[in-house]
Design an enzyme around this catalytic site. Structure first.
Site, mmCIF file in Angstrom:
data_model
loop_
_atom_site.group_PDB
_atom_site.id
_atom_site.type_symbol
_atom_site.label_atom_id
_atom_site.label_comp_id
_atom_site.label_asym_id
_atom_site.label_seq_id
_atom_site.Cartn_x
_atom_site.Cartn_y
_atom_site.Cartn_z
ATOM 1 N N SER A 86 0.819 -1.212 0.000
ATOM 2 C CA SER A 86 0.000 0.000 0.000
ATOM 3 C C SER A 86 0.849 1.256 0.000
ATOM 4 O O SER A 86 1.928 1.291 0.592
ATOM 5 C CB SER A 86 -0.914 0.034 1.227
ATOM 6 O OG SER A 86 -1.650 1.239 1.214
ATOM 7 N N LYS A 133 -4.611 -6.865 3.460
ATOM 8 C CA LYS A 133 -4.622 -5.740 2.510
ATOM 9 C C LYS A 133 -6.050 -5.457 2.033
ATOM 10 O O LYS A 133 -6.433 -4.304 1.841
ATOM 11 C CB LYS A 133 -3.695 -6.042 1.323
ATOM 12 C CG LYS A 133 -3.709 -4.946 0.237
ATOM 13 C CD LYS A 133 -3.243 -3.613 0.780
ATOM 14 C CE LYS A 133 -3.148 -2.451 -0.145
ATOM 15 N NZ LYS A 133 -3.865 -2.319 -1.348
ATOM 16 N N HIS A 193 -7.648 -3.566 4.748
ATOM 17 C CA HIS A 193 -7.042 -2.222 4.698
ATOM 18 C C HIS A 193 -7.821 -1.371 3.690
ATOM 19 O O HIS A 193 -8.183 -0.227 3.946
ATOM 20 C CB HIS A 193 -5.566 -2.335 4.298
ATOM 21 C CG HIS A 193 -4.933 -1.052 3.835
ATOM 22 N ND1 HIS A 193 -5.189 -0.498 2.593
ATOM 23 C CD2 HIS A 193 -4.073 -0.197 4.438
ATOM 24 C CE1 HIS A 193 -4.535 0.639 2.457
ATOM 25 N NE2 HIS A 193 -3.837 0.841 3.569
ATOM 26 N N ASN A 194 -8.085 -1.934 2.526
ATOM 27 C CA ASN A 194 -8.782 -1.178 1.484
ATOM 28 C C ASN A 194 -10.234 -0.900 1.864
ATOM 29 O O ASN A 194 -10.768 0.158 1.536
ATOM 30 C CB ASN A 194 -8.716 -1.930 0.144
ATOM 31 C CG ASN A 194 -7.357 -1.780 -0.516
ATOM 32 O OD1 ASN A 194 -6.364 -1.515 0.152
ATOM 33 N ND2 ASN A 194 -7.304 -1.954 -1.808
ATOM 34 N N GLU A 240 -10.019 1.930 4.010
ATOM 35 C CA GLU A 240 -9.719 3.068 3.114
ATOM 36 C C GLU A 240 -11.023 3.624 2.506
ATOM 37 O O GLU A 240 -11.258 4.837 2.500
ATOM 38 C CB GLU A 240 -8.767 2.559 2.022
ATOM 39 C CG GLU A 240 -8.453 3.519 0.897
ATOM 40 C CD GLU A 240 -7.565 2.834 -0.177
ATOM 41 O OE1 GLU A 240 -6.499 2.304 0.181
ATOM 42 O OE2 GLU A 240 -7.949 2.834 -1.358
#
Ligand code: 6PG
Length: 467
Positions: A130, A184, A187-188, A191
Site C-alpha cells: 500500500s 490488505k 485495509h482497502n 480506506e
C-alpha cells in the site's frame, strides 16, 4: 561469471518500476521483466547503473539473472494475468524459489495458487503493498503472508524498502496462506470508509457552513496537525488548493462525482457478511460509490423531489462538530475493519497479531493515521479484544466525540444532506453498545410464520409457539 541479482520484479508499470528502484536504492541489486520494451528501457534509463538495476523483455534472461533461491515479485493487475505469469515462470524456476504477488489479489485466489505451487516446491506469498506510486518509490507498507520460514529469505529486502515509523519498518510477517492479501483487502475496506466519511464532511462544510476551497484547505491542514492527522486528511487539504489547468477555478469543482472501484472494498463487505461480522460504515462506503455511479438517475430524481431549505450553521460550531464527529467515525471504521480481521484470523487460521497490523499501517499506507499508534497500544495491552469499542483505552475517545456525531446526523437529516457513513457509524455504535435490541420481535415473527423457533431470556432451550 555472469552477474546475478538479489531480487526480481515482473510488471514494470509505475508501481513496479518505483518498487524496483526503491530496492536498488536500499543496497540490493534488482532485475525487472516486462513484455513491453518501452517499460524495460524506461527502467534501465531511470536506474542508471545496470550493475544495480537491469531489466529484460525475455523471461528466460530474467530468471537466469537472479540469485538462488530466487525472489520474484509480481506487480501486475489482479486476476487472470497473475495465473498466466505464474504459468510462464514455472518451467523456468527451481524448487525453493519464491514468488511474491504484490497486487490486490482476492485471498482465495492466493490460497489456490499457494497450494498449487507448493506441489512444485515453490513458495508463494501474497503480499499487499500500500501507498500508491509514491509509496512504492519511497517506502510502502507491505503486508506479506505465506510460509514463515520462507519469509526470512525476503525479510531483509522488505524491511529495507518499507516505510519507517520512528525507525520501525512498516512490514511484518502476518500469517500463513492468504493472510497478507486478506489484511490488505480489509485495509482497502477501511480506506473506502475513511474516504467516504471525509467526502461527506466536505459536503456538510460546504452546504451547512458555506466553506470555500481555501477555507477547506486551511481547515483540513489544521486537522492534520491534530488528532485527525492522517494521509487522507493531508492530501484532501492539498486537493482543495489545486488549480484547474484546463480552465478557471479549482480542479476539485470540475471533477465528475462518480467514484470508480476496483473491487477490494466490495470484497471486504462481501466477506464480512460471510463471516457474520457487521461493518456497516464500510458497506455504506461501497454503496455510496454505487449510488454515485447512477448519475443520470440521480439527476432525474433530483428534479422530482423538493429538498428542505438548508439552515446554515455558524462555521465555528460546525468546525468543532465535524472535527469531533470525524474522529469518532474514523475510530468506528478502524474498529469494524479490525473486528473483521480478528474473526477472519480465527476462521481462516491466520493467527493474526492485531497490534502488529496496526503498527505496519502507521506509515507508508493509504490509511496511515496518528490514531493507529493508539490502536496498536490498545491491542498490545489486550491482544484478544475483539472490538476496539471494548478496549478501555478507547472508551474516553468515543464517549467524548459521539455527541457531535449525533448532532450532525440530526442536522443533516433535517436539512436533507446525505451523511450515510457517519449515520452508519453512529447507528453501529448505538446498536453494538446496546445490551438489549428489538430483535426479539424478529425471532417471534420468524417463529410465527415459519416455525423457526426461538430462545428465551429466562430459560435454556429451544421453543416454538402455536401463535
Ligand atoms: C493502496 C490502495 C490501492 C488501491 C487503490 C484503488 O493501498 O495503495 O488501496 O491498492 O488499488 O486505492 O482502489 P479503488 O480503485 O478500488 O478505489
Amino acid at each position: 561469471m555472469e552477474r546475478k541479482y538479489d531480487f526480481g520484479l515482473i510488471g514494470l508499470g509505475v508501481m513496479g518500476r518505483n518498487f524496483i528502484l526503491n530496492v536498488a536504492d536500499n543496497g540490493f541489486t534488482a532485475f525487472g521483466h516486462d513484455t513491453d520494451p518501452e517499460k524495460v528501457n524506461a527502467l534501465k534509463g531511470e536506474g542508471g547503473d545496470l550493475t544495480k538495476v537491469d531489466a529484460s523483455t525475455s523471461i528466460k534472461t530474467f530468471v537466469n539473472s537472479l540469485k538462488q533461491p530466487r525472489k520474484i515479485m509480481l506487480l501486475v493487475p489482479a486476476g487472470k494475468i497473475v495465473d498466466t505469469v505464474i504459468e510462464n515462470l514455472l518451467p523456468q524456476i527451481d524448487r525453493g524459489d519464491m514468488i511474491i504477488d504484490g497486487g490486490n489479489s482476492f485471498f482465495t485466489d492466493t490460497d489456490r495458487r499457494e497450494a498449487h505451487l507448493e506441489t512444485r516446491g515453490i513458495f508463494f506469498f501474497g503480499a499487499g503493498v500500500s501507498g500508491g506510486a509514491e509509496g512504492a518509490r519511497k517506502g510502502p507498507s507491505i503486508m506479506p503472508g505465506g510460509s514463515k520460514s520462507a519469509y526470512k529469505v525476503v525479510q531483509p529486502i522488505f524491511e529495507a524498502v518499507a516505510a519507517k515509523y520512528q525507525g520501525e519498518p512498516c512490514v511484518a510477517y502476518l500469517g500463513p496462506k492468504s493472510a497478507g492479501n486478506y489484511v490488505k483487502m480489509v485495509h482497502n475496506g477501511i480506506e473506502y470508509g475513511l474516504m467516504q466519511l471525509t467526502s461527506e464532511i466536505y459536503d456538510l462544510l460546504q452546504k451547512g457552513g458555506n466553506y470555500n476551497n481555501d477555507q477547506l484547505h486551511h481547515l483540513f491542514k489544521k486537522w492534520n496537525e491534530g488528532r485527525l492527522q492522517s494521509f487522507l486528511i493531508e492530501i484532501s487539504s492539498e486537493i482543495f488548493l489545486q488549480k484547474d489547468d484546463q480552465g478557471e477555478g479549482r480542479l476539485i469543482d470540475k471533477i465528475l462525482d462518480k467514484a470508480k472501484q476496483k473491487g477490494t472494498g466490495k470484497w471486504t463487505s462481501q466477506n464480512a457478511m460471510d463471516l457474520g461480522i457487521p461493518i456497516p460504515t464500510i458497506d455504506m462506503a461501497v454503496s455510496m460509490r454505487e449510488i454515485s455511479a447512477l448519475k443520470d438517475e440521480r439527476i432525474k430524481a433530483d428534479g422530482l423531489y423538493d429538498r428542505p431549505q438548508i439552515e446554515s450553521m455558524a462555521q465555528e460550531e460546525l468546525e468543532k462538530l465535524t472535527e469531533s464527529a470525524l474522529y469518532f467515525a474514523f475510530i468506528i471504521t478502524y474498529a469494524q475493519g479490525l473486528h473483521q480481521l480478528s474473526e477472519a484470523s480465527k476462521d481462516y487460521a491466520y493467527q493474526l497479531n492485531m497490534a502488529v497490523i496496526a503498527k505496519i499501517w502507521r506509515a507508508g499506507c493509504i490509511i496511515r493515521a496518528g490514531l493507529l499508534a493508539d490502536i496498536a497500544t490498545a491491542f498490545e495491552a489486550d491482544p484478544a479484544v475483539p472490538n476496539l469499542l471494548l478496549s478501555p483505552a478507547f472508551i474516553e475517545k468515543v464517549q467524548g466525540t459521539v455527541a457531535s456525531a449525533r448532532t450532525l446526523v440530526a442536522y443533516a437529516a433535517k436539512n436533507g444532506i446525505p451523511l450515510p457513513g457517519l449515520a452508519a457509524s453512529l447507528t453501529y455504535f448505538d446498536a453494538y453498545t446496546a445490551s438489549r435490541l428489538p430483535l426479539n420481535l424478529i425471532q417471534a415473527q420468524r417463529d410465527y410464520f415459519g416455525s423457526h423457533t426461538y430462545e428465551r431470556l429466562d430459560k435454556e432451550g429451544i421453543f416454538h409457539t402455536e401463535w
